[in-house]
Design an enzyme around this catalytic site. Sequence first.
Site, PDB file in Angstrom:
ATOM      1  N   GLU A 229       0.826  -1.203   0.000  1.00  0.00           N
ATOM      2  CA  GLU A 229       0.000   0.000   0.000  1.00  0.00           C
ATOM      3  C   GLU A 229       0.864   1.259   0.000  1.00  0.00           C
ATOM      4  O   GLU A 229       1.949   1.264   0.572  1.00  0.00           O
ATOM      5  CB  GLU A 229      -0.918   0.002   1.229  1.00  0.00           C
ATOM      6  CG  GLU A 229      -1.893  -1.161   1.255  1.00  0.00           C
ATOM      7  CD  GLU A 229      -2.807  -1.132   2.478  1.00  0.00           C
ATOM      8  OE1 GLU A 229      -2.611  -0.246   3.350  1.00  0.00           O
ATOM      9  OE2 GLU A 229      -3.711  -1.982   2.562  1.00  0.00           O
TER      10      GLU A 229
ATOM     11  N   HIS B 203      -7.903   1.419   2.299  1.00  0.00           N
ATOM     12  CA  HIS B 203      -7.693   0.993   3.692  1.00  0.00           C
ATOM     13  C   HIS B 203      -8.412   1.938   4.671  1.00  0.00           C
ATOM     14  O   HIS B 203      -7.823   2.476   5.606  1.00  0.00           O
ATOM     15  CB  HIS B 203      -6.201   0.947   4.024  1.00  0.00           C
ATOM     16  CG  HIS B 203      -5.887  -0.006   5.146  1.00  0.00           C
ATOM     17  ND1 HIS B 203      -4.740  -0.773   5.151  1.00  0.00           N
ATOM     18  CD2 HIS B 203      -6.562  -0.335   6.280  1.00  0.00           C
ATOM     19  CE1 HIS B 203      -4.727  -1.517   6.254  1.00  0.00           C
ATOM     20  NE2 HIS B 203      -5.823  -1.260   6.945  1.00  0.00           N
TER      21      HIS B 203
END
Length: 202
Positions: A175, A198
Amino acid sequence: TENGIAVFNAPHANTRSVAELAIGLCVMLIRKISDKNAAAHRGEWLKEAKGSFELRGKTLGIIGYGNIGSQVSTMAEAMGMQVIYYDIATKLPLGNAKPMRSLNELLQASDIVTLHVPSDATTRNMINAQTLADIKNGSILLNYSRGDVVDLDALRNSIDSGKLSGPAVDVFPHEPEKSGDAFSSVLQGLPNVILTPHIGGS
């Protein structure tokens, strides 16, 4: 404590946030809202209900029946869903939820599968080409747990082949560090796919 700083472990702090979002995503994916939204932004009036369904009467399979999974269970049942779950630890069911003896048993019986497990040696890539082959045709998969729990290449293949009717993914193996950074995933550009950065517990 020595410095006068109070530190608390708050495992339930974002339980409701994730559970509510999971239920919302179930509605959006089973009604193919993301595709209709994208079409409307393109100026296309996609007024059809082909392949769209209500949640009522559908079976939700919950993998991981802890704080979040059990909360999702309660909310899903209130919406008229049948709830089944699988957990490596023995967990008492809430409401009419039923435990399954194996992961494969849950995958074969679920219209929607939602993951709520930690990242460890037992869960890494637990959703892979083999387990996706066992999943019910046309089902929906939600991963709002950890990024290494699902093999994204295998997930893409299941979407391309029509095995899955749509996933929602909030967590990824790699990420970006901060908001606004560039993001890339093999799941981009696919129909009826919801990708979020997220934010499940935010």
